[in-house]
Design an enzyme around this catalytic site. Structure first.
Site, short mmCIF file in Angstrom:
data_model
loop_
_atom_site.label_atom_id
_atom_site.label_comp_id
_atom_site.label_asym_id
_atom_site.label_seq_id
_atom_site.Cartn_x
_atom_site.Cartn_y
_atom_site.Cartn_z
N ASP A 88 0.85 -1.20 0.00
CA ASP A 88 0.00 0.00 0.00
C ASP A 88 0.88 1.25 0.00
O ASP A 88 2.07 1.19 0.36
CB ASP A 88 -0.97 0.02 1.19
CG ASP A 88 -0.27 0.13 2.54
OD1 ASP A 88 0.80 -0.51 2.72
OD2 ASP A 88 -0.78 0.84 3.43
N GLU A 152 0.08 -0.92 5.90
CA GLU A 152 1.14 -0.31 6.70
C GLU A 152 0.92 1.18 6.85
O GLU A 152 1.08 1.75 7.93
CB GLU A 152 2.52 -0.58 6.07
CG GLU A 152 3.69 -0.33 7.02
CD GLU A 152 4.15 1.12 7.11
OE1 GLU A 152 4.81 1.47 8.08
OE2 GLU A 152 3.82 1.91 6.20
N1 BES Z 1 8.72 3.30 5.38
C1 BES Z 1 8.09 4.17 6.29
C2 BES Z 1 8.83 4.29 7.60
C3 BES Z 1 10.23 4.83 7.57
C4 BES Z 1 10.69 5.65 6.56
C5 BES Z 1 11.09 4.49 8.58
C6 BES Z 1 11.99 6.12 6.55
C7 BES Z 1 12.38 4.98 8.61
C8 BES Z 1 12.83 5.78 7.57
C9 BES Z 1 6.68 3.67 6.55
O1 BES Z 1 6.01 3.31 5.37
C10 BES Z 1 5.87 4.76 7.14
O2 BES Z 1 5.68 5.76 6.51
N2 BES Z 1 5.33 4.52 8.32
C11 BES Z 1 4.40 5.39 8.92
C12 BES Z 1 3.67 4.59 9.95
C13 BES Z 1 2.31 5.04 10.25
C14 BES Z 1 1.43 5.36 9.10
C15 BES Z 1 1.64 4.08 11.22
C16 BES Z 1 5.10 6.59 9.51
O3 BES Z 1 6.25 6.50 9.96
O4 BES Z 1 4.48 7.65 9.51
MN MN Z 2 7.14 2.13 4.19
MN MN Z 3 5.31 5.22 4.44
#
Ligand code: BES
Ligand code: MN
Ligand code: MN
Length: 456
Positions: A88, A152
């Protein structure tokens, strides 16, 4: 794994074209308008896993979007790597800021531009291609299982139950994830921490209906003014968060570790220039690298209410809203922080307004020990293909399921991402370097090789 460079060189156009096909399906999990597309993406991922040679490929339903599963078990006495990724993507809004349409991928200056190019379709698909190459050459050194989820970006709300339900099926020795970044293409790093998340929505109500701001203004509480006061009071003059009890569980990082962390290259002027900032800003006593990794935050993600249309309308609004998120660090807990936030919000709200506080999703912070076999294997793999040992670095983002892998499956997660912080994930014009995509495909098989060697 000697075949890798040669094969990737021969196959790269196909690998890129296949990723671009996947990027054309707008799998925005947050927006119901894309529901069918999200399901279609799961099917496309399943087809690609089958084509790569994985067995028992299934699209497993959840109460939300499905999880795609596949595996290759070569020998039950060998270790098993569980790969996790997500198909997603974030909403592409605002569309008008994209230089080309978000779901019509284009290649420009060696980068693929599209929503999800890096986060996480591009990074997830590197694993499909790496597995394909290893299977083609009969070179998979251990067992592999793969799960790719579709929620996610909206908090992985059903994945916790899913891994509980399929605990046996997902049994493994380590989880491998590419959904984070490296410092630079000539400065590889392995992510050794993630922040947790606590996401809240608030509603402040003044009068029971919108009013004439002249007839009533002055005697009636304005909910937008009240909300702004409350938000302004969530941090003090040192940018220290004022929520009662907020820092109680924060594990302070030792000065030694902080010193090591700050040796990682960081150019504050380049950072400011890139973001067109007059200056950086953060909690007193910490550096920007620390602000975005070992310290918790509170940020307003959106705020609305009253009249925002064309021209001017004199109105004293009835309601004001905001979405507020907090990034958490070890050992803060999202449920507890949600309670502290609500109590604090109610406490400091002016008595003249009503407030409603609703939690959205949460996720727990993670740290990965650098003295583990898992970390060592990832570091060796990166050193092999980048010609340089990676720097361990904590990431500022969140991946909610990672803490549960440890809790439910009892295994550590290796966060071996290949993106760059400048890839504009979640922003307009998200992109992923072809260098990064191909380097990922080349590096992943070495993780399997070194991990298996270190384990057996
Ligand atoms: N891939 C990211 C998280 C990320 C990006 C971690 C760069 C470290 C470095 C993930 O898809 C993301 O965006 N997670 C969300 C989680 C939330 C929607 C529960 C976030 O971090 O905002
Ligand atoms: Mn991600
Ligand atoms: Mn993300």
């Amino acid at each position: 794994m000697d075949f890798l460079r040669h094969d990737i060189d021969i196959e790269k156009d196909r690998f890129i074209a296949e990723l671009m096909d996947l990027l054309r399906i707008p799998s925005v999990s947050a927006d119901p308008a894309f529901r069918e597309d999200v399901f279609r993406t799961a099917d496309a991922v399943a087809a690609s896993m089958k084509a790569a040679g994985l067995d028992k490929v299934e699209v497993l339903p959840t109460p939300g979007f499905p999880v795609v599963f596949g595996e290759k078990i070569i020998d039950n006495t060998l270790p098993t790597v569980l790969v996790y990724g997500h198909y997603d993507v974030q909403p592409a809004d605002p569309y008008e800021l994209w230089h080309s349409p978000p779901f019509e991928p284009v290649i420009k200056d060696g980068k693929i531009y599209a929503r999800g190019a890096c986060d996480d379709k591009g990074q997830m698909y590197m694993h499909v291609k790496a597995i394909e190459l290893m299977l083609k050459h009969n070179a998979l050194p251990c067992n592999v299982k793969m799960i790719v989820e579709g929620e996610e970006e909206v908090g992985s709300n059903h994945l916790g139950d899913f891994i509980n339900e399929y605990k046996e099926k997902l049994k493994c020795d380590v989880v491998l994830v590419s959904d984070t970044s490296i410092i630079a293409n000539d400065l590889p790093s392995v992510t050794v921490g993630l922040r947790g998340l606590c996401y809240m929505e608030v509603e402040v109500t003044g009068p029971n209906r919108d009013l004439h701001s002249g007839v009533y203004g002055g005697a009636v509480p304005n909910p937008i003014n009240a909300l702004c006061e409350i938000i302004a009071n969530l941090k003090d003059e040192n940018d220290h968060i004022t929520i009662d009890g907020f820092y109680d569980d924060v594990l302070e990082v030792s000065l030694e570790e902080r010193k090591a962390m700050n040796e990682a290259p960081f150019d504050v002027d380049a950072y400011k220039k890139d973001l067109a900032l007059a200056d950086v800003r953060g909690e007193k006593g910490y550096t920007p690298l620390e602000h975005t990794s070992i310290r918790p935050t509170v940020d307003v993600n959106g705020i609305w209410g009253g009249y925002t249309g064309e021209g001017a309308k004199t109105v004293l609004p009835s309601k004001a809203f905001a979405k507020i998120s907090m990034r958490l660090v070890p050992n803060q807990q999202s449920d507890k922080i949600a309670e502290l936030f609500e109590a604090h919000f109610r406490k400091i709200a002016p008595k003249s307004v009503h407030v409603k506080v609703t939690p959205h999703h949460g996720g727990e912070p993670v740290v990965v020990p650098t003295d583990s076999i898992e970390y060592k294997a990832a570091a060796m793999a990166m050193e092999k293909t980048y010609g340089k040992a990676p720097i361990p670095q904590r990431g500022g983002g969140s991946i909610p399921i990672v803490a549960l892998f440890e809790q439910v499956l009892g295994v550590k997660t290796v966060l071996m991402g290949f993106g760059l912080d400048s890839d504009d994930i979640h922003s307009p014009n998200e992109h992923y370097g072809i260098f990064n995509y191909l380097k990922g495909i080349e590096t992943i098989p070495y993780f399997y090789e070194y991990y298996t060697a270190l384990r057996t």
